[in-house]
Each structure stands twice: as C-alpha cells, then as structure tokens.
Scaffold this motif. Structure first.
Motif, short mmCIF file in Angstrom:
data_model
loop_
_atom_site.label_atom_id
_atom_site.label_comp_id
_atom_site.label_asym_id
_atom_site.label_seq_id
_atom_site.Cartn_x
_atom_site.Cartn_y
_atom_site.Cartn_z
N GLU A 1 41.85 56.85 27.65
CA GLU A 1 42.31 57.73 26.57
C GLU A 1 43.33 59.03 26.78
OE1 GLU A 1 38.79 59.73 25.02
OE2 GLU A 1 37.44 57.77 24.99
N GLU A 2 43.61 59.17 28.02
CA GLU A 2 44.28 60.30 28.22
C GLU A 2 45.80 59.81 28.83
OE1 GLU A 2 42.90 62.38 31.46
OE2 GLU A 2 40.72 62.28 30.81
N TYR A 3 46.11 58.44 28.55
CA TYR A 3 47.47 57.69 28.91
C TYR A 3 47.94 56.70 27.83
CZ TYR A 3 45.83 59.64 33.36
OH TYR A 3 45.43 60.47 34.51
N GLU A 4 49.23 56.83 27.73
CA GLU A 4 49.93 55.67 26.86
C GLU A 4 49.91 54.28 27.52
OE1 GLU A 4 53.81 57.08 26.28
OE2 GLU A 4 53.20 59.34 25.70
N GLN A 5 49.92 54.31 29.00
CA GLN A 5 50.05 53.17 29.51
C GLN A 5 49.30 53.21 30.94
OE1 GLN A 5 54.54 51.74 29.11
NE2 GLN A 5 54.57 53.79 29.53
N VAL A 6 48.96 52.01 31.26
CA VAL A 6 47.80 51.80 32.57
C VAL A 6 48.75 50.65 33.29
CG1 VAL A 6 45.62 51.08 33.52
CG2 VAL A 6 45.79 52.72 31.34
N LEU A 7 48.93 50.87 34.43
CA LEU A 7 49.14 49.77 35.43
C LEU A 7 48.11 49.62 36.46
CD1 LEU A 7 51.63 47.91 36.67
CD2 LEU A 7 52.06 50.02 38.11
N VAL A 8 47.60 48.27 36.37
CA VAL A 8 46.44 48.23 37.38
C VAL A 8 46.97 47.48 38.74
CG1 VAL A 8 44.29 46.92 37.41
CG2 VAL A 8 44.83 47.92 35.39
N LEU A 9 46.61 47.86 39.90
CA LEU A 9 46.98 47.15 40.99
C LEU A 9 45.55 46.20 41.67
CD1 LEU A 9 48.91 50.05 42.47
CD2 LEU A 9 49.85 48.54 41.07
N ASP A 10 45.84 45.09 41.57
CA ASP A 10 44.55 44.46 41.96
C ASP A 10 44.63 43.04 42.65
OD1 ASP A 10 41.73 43.80 42.14
OD2 ASP A 10 41.32 43.66 40.13
N ILE A 11 43.65 42.23 42.98
CA ILE A 11 44.00 41.01 43.38
C ILE A 11 43.92 40.15 42.12
CG2 ILE A 11 42.97 41.16 45.77
CD1 ILE A 11 40.41 39.69 44.54
N VAL A 12 44.47 39.02 42.03
CA VAL A 12 44.54 37.72 41.26
C VAL A 12 44.14 36.59 41.73
CG1 VAL A 12 45.60 36.78 39.26
CG2 VAL A 12 45.94 39.38 39.56
N ARG A 13 43.13 36.10 41.55
CA ARG A 13 42.97 34.66 41.85
C ARG A 13 43.24 33.61 40.75
NH1 ARG A 13 36.90 35.84 43.16
NH2 ARG A 13 37.52 37.80 42.32
N ALA A 14 44.61 33.15 41.17
CA ALA A 14 45.20 32.08 40.17
C ALA A 14 45.28 30.75 40.99
CB ALA A 14 46.66 32.69 39.55
N GLY A 15 44.95 30.42 42.18
CA GLY A 15 45.06 29.16 42.77
C GLY A 15 46.60 29.01 43.35
N HIS A 16 47.29 30.14 43.73
CA HIS A 16 48.50 29.98 44.54
C HIS A 16 48.42 30.12 45.89
CE1 HIS A 16 49.98 30.17 40.16
NE2 HIS A 16 50.62 28.97 40.68
N GLU A 17 49.60 30.29 46.55
CA GLU A 17 49.56 30.70 47.93
C GLU A 17 48.99 32.07 48.03
OE1 GLU A 17 50.42 29.14 51.12
OE2 GLU A 17 50.20 27.48 49.87
N PRO A 18 48.07 32.13 49.16
CA PRO A 18 47.90 33.77 49.56
C PRO A 18 49.14 34.56 49.63
CG PRO A 18 46.46 32.34 50.66
CD PRO A 18 47.58 31.30 50.01
N GLY A 19 49.16 35.84 48.94
CA GLY A 19 50.38 36.69 49.11
C GLY A 19 51.18 36.59 47.96
N THR A 20 50.92 35.45 47.05
CA THR A 20 51.85 35.46 45.68
C THR A 20 51.60 36.87 45.05
OG1 THR A 20 51.75 33.05 45.83
CG2 THR A 20 52.09 33.98 43.45
N ILE A 21 52.58 37.20 44.38
CA ILE A 21 52.53 38.49 43.53
C ILE A 21 52.64 38.14 42.28
CG2 ILE A 21 53.64 40.95 43.17
CD1 ILE A 21 54.30 40.51 46.10
N TYR A 22 51.97 38.79 41.51
CA TYR A 22 51.93 38.64 40.05
C TYR A 22 52.12 39.56 39.26
CZ TYR A 22 49.12 34.42 41.66
OH TYR A 22 48.63 33.45 42.34
#
Length: 163
Positions: free
Chosen positions: A62-83
C-alpha cells in the motif's frame, strides 16, 4: 479535510530462504543493495528482506507505486538464466513453474487491491541450480550473481526514472 498519503516510488523486495542454497538469492541481493544504500535516494526507494514472503506482508504494498521482486524462477532453462518478468508473465505463462513466493505474491497483490491500492510489479528472477539444505549458493549461481545484480540495478533505475 482530505488526508493524502505519500507513497514511495519503489519497493525492492528480496525473497527466498538463505538456508536453502540458491533459493536465497533474492535475500542475498537485498543485503548487497543495503551495502550500496548511499547510491539510492531513500525518499524514493526501500530495500526489504522479505524472507520466505508470506501473505502477511501485503500491507507493505500500500505504501509503494511499484514493487520489484528479486527471487528464483523455475522455468526449465539453464541454471543461472536471468529473467525479467511482469505480473502478466506470472499469470499467463502456465508452463512456468511458480515458486511458492510467486503465488503468495499474486495473492498479496490482490489483497492490497482490496484495501485500495495495487502497485505495479516487476520480477527479476534467476533459474536456480539446486535447492537443498545449505547456506551457500551453488558455484553457477555465485558466478551469475553479478549479472543478476546488474539487471536488478537497471530495473531500479528505469522504475525510479519512469523509463
């Protein structure tokens, strides 16, 4: 008399479990940003360690216009792939395996909207190599960490400058 609540422009939320190897990259990233906090205008942006991110912290949105989340994403690509993902990518991509944090994140956004404000959201994620007990990230993710931070910094700059 109308009460005006000043919102900060951006919340950078690092999520993950630092006891589960690569799972903790978002938290590690936020801790790194804390070391650089003099580089950022604290009237515009906050960096928060969201840990394993439960729906209990939806009120923060509620206190922010925008949120940037930093996390893992499992999408089946090579480990270390950045999304770089938008909220629509999380909802529309049925093949993408969402982590528990992503599901909680979507629920939290819905709860924030019910309370009157839903920020826009971006996610910078990385494909993990291994999620198991351990406090160290795998060598692949350690090697990719500087690039992950660089992508996150670019998103922060764009979001703060309205680009």
């Amino acid at each position: 008399m109308e009460i005006v609540i000043e919102m900060k422009k951006l919340l950078v939320l690092g999520v993950g479990n630092i006891l589960m190897m690569d799972e903790g990259i978002g938290v590690h990233a936020v801790h790194e940003f804390w070391k650089e906090k003099e580089d950022f205008d604290d009237t515009l942006v906050d960096f928060i360690d969201g840990g394993t991110f439960t729906q209990d912290i939806f009120y923060l949105f509620e206190e922010y216009e925008q949120v940037l989340v930093l996390d893992i994403v499992r999408a089946g690509h090579e480990p270390g792939t950045i999304y770089s993902l938008d909220e629509g990518d999380l909802i529309q991509n049925e093949k993408q395996m969402l982590s528990l944090h992503d599901v909680d994140l979507l629920d939290s956004l819905d709860m924030a909207q019910m309370r009157g404000h839903r920020p826009t959201i971006k996610i910078v994620g990385i494909e993990p190599e291994k999620i198991d007990w351990g406090t160290q990230m795998t060598p692949v993710i350690v090697k990719a960490f500087p690039a992950f931070m660089k992508v996150a910094r670019k998103h922060i700059e764009k979001l703060l400058n309205g680009i």
